[in-house]
Write a protein that holds these residues in place. Structure first.
Motif, PDB file in Angstrom:
ATOM      1  N   VAL A 188       0.861  -1.179   0.000  1.00 28.94           N
ATOM      2  CA  VAL A 188       0.000   0.000   0.000  1.00 28.94           C
ATOM      3  C   VAL A 188       0.901   1.234   0.000  1.00 28.94           C
ATOM      4  CG1 VAL A 188      -1.832   1.266   1.204  1.00 28.94           C
ATOM      5  CG2 VAL A 188      -1.809  -1.237   1.238  1.00 28.94           C
ATOM      6  N   ALA A 189       0.584   2.187  -0.879  1.00 29.56           N
ATOM      7  CA  ALA A 189       1.419   3.373  -1.045  1.00 29.56           C
ATOM      8  C   ALA A 189       0.580   4.646  -1.052  1.00 29.56           C
ATOM      9  CB  ALA A 189       2.205   3.277  -2.348  1.00 29.56           C
ATOM     10  N   TRP A 190       1.198   5.735  -0.663  1.00 30.97           N
ATOM     11  CA  TRP A 190       0.673   7.100  -0.789  1.00 30.97           C
ATOM     12  C   TRP A 190       1.326   7.666  -2.033  1.00 30.97           C
ATOM     13  CZ3 TRP A 190      -2.433  10.878   1.284  1.00 30.97           C
ATOM     14  CH2 TRP A 190      -2.092  12.206   1.059  1.00 30.97           C
ATOM     15  N   ILE A 191       0.535   8.148  -2.959  1.00 34.26           N
ATOM     16  CA  ILE A 191       1.067   8.720  -4.191  1.00 34.26           C
ATOM     17  C   ILE A 191       0.592  10.165  -4.277  1.00 34.26           C
ATOM     18  CG2 ILE A 191       1.149   8.557  -6.700  1.00 34.26           C
ATOM     19  CD1 ILE A 191       0.362   5.563  -6.353  1.00 34.26           C
ATOM     20  N   ASP A 192       1.540  11.083  -4.318  1.00 40.55           N
ATOM     21  CA  ASP A 192       1.237  12.503  -4.450  1.00 40.55           C
ATOM     22  C   ASP A 192       1.419  12.868  -5.918  1.00 40.55           C
ATOM     23  OD1 ASP A 192       1.567  15.362  -4.628  1.00 40.55           O
ATOM     24  OD2 ASP A 192       1.790  15.370  -2.451  1.00 40.55           O
ATOM     25  N   ALA A 193       0.329  13.055  -6.613  1.00 38.75           N
ATOM     26  CA  ALA A 193       0.377  13.330  -8.054  1.00 38.75           C
ATOM     27  C   ALA A 193       0.950  14.700  -8.361  1.00 38.75           C
ATOM     28  CB  ALA A 193      -1.022  13.193  -8.659  1.00 38.75           C
ATOM     29  N   ASP A 194       0.693  15.686  -7.518  1.00 37.17           N
ATOM     30  CA  ASP A 194       1.192  17.043  -7.757  1.00 37.17           C
ATOM     31  C   ASP A 194       2.706  17.127  -7.582  1.00 37.17           C
ATOM     32  OD1 ASP A 194      -1.358  17.964  -8.288  1.00 37.17           O
ATOM     33  OD2 ASP A 194      -1.684  18.712  -6.252  1.00 37.17           O
ATOM     34  N   ARG A 195       3.191  16.514  -6.530  1.00 37.03           N
ATOM     35  CA  ARG A 195       4.629  16.571  -6.240  1.00 37.03           C
ATOM     36  C   ARG A 195       5.417  15.426  -6.889  1.00 37.03           C
ATOM     37  NH1 ARG A 195       5.033  18.425   0.076  1.00 37.03           N
ATOM     38  NH2 ARG A 195       3.800  20.313  -0.151  1.00 37.03           N
ATOM     39  N   GLU A 196       4.676  14.500  -7.496  1.00 43.45           N
ATOM     40  CA  GLU A 196       5.288  13.323  -8.131  1.00 43.45           C
ATOM     41  C   GLU A 196       6.179  12.577  -7.146  1.00 43.45           C
ATOM     42  OE1 GLU A 196       7.113  14.559 -11.785  1.00 43.45           O
ATOM     43  OE2 GLU A 196       5.195  15.170 -12.645  1.00 43.45           O
ATOM     44  N   THR A 197       5.623  12.323  -5.958  1.00 42.72           N
ATOM     45  CA  THR A 197       6.341  11.567  -4.934  1.00 42.72           C
ATOM     46  C   THR A 197       5.489  10.393  -4.480  1.00 42.72           C
ATOM     47  OG1 THR A 197       5.472  12.957  -3.142  1.00 42.72           O
ATOM     48  CG2 THR A 197       7.604  13.589  -4.092  1.00 42.72           C
ATOM     49  N   GLU A 198       6.155   9.405  -3.908  1.00 40.82           N
ATOM     50  CA  GLU A 198       5.481   8.232  -3.370  1.00 40.82           C
ATOM     51  C   GLU A 198       6.021   7.950  -1.978  1.00 40.82           C
ATOM     52  OE1 GLU A 198       5.707   4.814  -5.956  1.00 40.82           O
ATOM     53  OE2 GLU A 198       5.837   6.129  -7.687  1.00 40.82           O
ATOM     54  N   LEU A 199       5.177   7.383  -1.146  1.00 43.56           N
ATOM     55  CA  LEU A 199       5.562   6.997   0.197  1.00 43.56           C
ATOM     56  C   LEU A 199       5.013   5.602   0.445  1.00 43.56           C
ATOM     57  CD1 LEU A 199       6.734   7.757   2.997  1.00 43.56           C
ATOM     58  CD2 LEU A 199       4.527   8.835   3.510  1.00 43.56           C
ATOM     59  N   TRP A 200       5.899   4.661   0.711  1.00 41.47           N
ATOM     60  CA  TRP A 200       5.473   3.302   1.014  1.00 41.47           C
ATOM     61  C   TRP A 200       4.822   3.316   2.393  1.00 41.47           C
ATOM     62  CZ3 TRP A 200       6.727  -0.202   4.859  1.00 41.47           C
ATOM     63  CH2 TRP A 200       6.341  -1.524   4.635  1.00 41.47           C
ATOM     64  N   LEU A 201       3.632   2.717   2.509  1.00 44.29           N
ATOM     65  CA  LEU A 201       2.916   2.716   3.782  1.00 44.29           C
ATOM     66  C   LEU A 201       2.936   1.361   4.482  1.00 44.29           C
ATOM     67  CD1 LEU A 201      -0.214   4.840   2.776  1.00 44.29           C
ATOM     68  CD2 LEU A 201       1.882   5.626   3.910  1.00 44.29           C
ATOM     69  N   ALA A 202       2.624   0.300   3.755  1.00 39.62           N
ATOM     70  CA  ALA A 202       2.525  -1.016   4.390  1.00 39.62           C
ATOM     71  C   ALA A 202       2.813  -2.120   3.384  1.00 39.62           C
ATOM     72  CB  ALA A 202       1.128  -1.208   4.987  1.00 39.62           C
ATOM     73  N   ALA A 203       3.275  -3.241   3.896  1.00 40.98           N
ATOM     74  CA  ALA A 203       3.626  -4.378   3.038  1.00 40.98           C
ATOM     75  C   ALA A 203       2.400  -5.006   2.391  1.00 40.98           C
ATOM     76  CB  ALA A 203       4.386  -5.428   3.848  1.00 40.98           C
TER      77      ALA A 203
END
Length: 163
Positions: free
Chosen positions: A134-149
């Protein structure tokens, strides 16, 4: 970490905004065919209780160690998409269009978001038939943050946004 059964029993908030018709087996089969993935069993277990909609305040945030565009401490989960169609409501079935429209990583299935950010099942490492992270995807900043396996771990680590 909350036991999954405890979360499942109290996961959904009140109101029917964003809630498609109750989930049936045929809808799951059609969704997996359309999306080209196997959906996590823990997600389907939640959607069988209620097929998307508002998330209860007790489970409305996922704590993070890294700041993001939403907060220095968490990402929001005010609602979660279901499977099916209801006028004026997004669902997991809208993922292919939204992934293309917002130029998001593929293959992903969107669980929640508003266009500027998304919480998504990420199948890039697991393959389309594996257990997605599961990931957080910030479309405006073009960044991703891994949240959980996996989705179950994601749900078990949810907390009230106020905390």
């Amino acid at each position: 970490m909350a036991p999954f059964g405890d979360v499942r029993a109290s996961f959904w908030g009140t109101g029917d905004h964003g809630v498609p018709p109750p989930l049936v087996a045929e809808a799951i089969d059609e969704a997996e065919d359309l999306l080209g993935v196997r959906l996590p069993q823990a997600l389907l277990d939640l959607l069988r209780v209620q097929n998307g909609g508002p998330v209860a305040d007790a489970w409305s945030a996922f704590p993070t160690d890294q700041p993001n565009s939403w907060s220095p401490t968490h990402v929001p989960l005010a609602d979660m998409f279901g499977i099916g169609r209801r006028e004026g409501t997004l669902s997991l079935l809208d993922s292919p269009y939204l992934v293309q429209e917002w130029d998001l990583p593929c293959p992903t299935v969107l669980l929640s978001g508003d266009g500027h950010y998304w919480i998504a099942l990420d199948y890039r490492a697991s393959g389309r038939q594996g257990e997605p992270s599961v990931a957080w995807i910030d479309a405006d900043r073009e960044t991703e943050l891994w949240l959980a396996a996996d989705f179950r771990s994601f749900v078990q680590k949810l907390v009230p946004a106020a905390s």
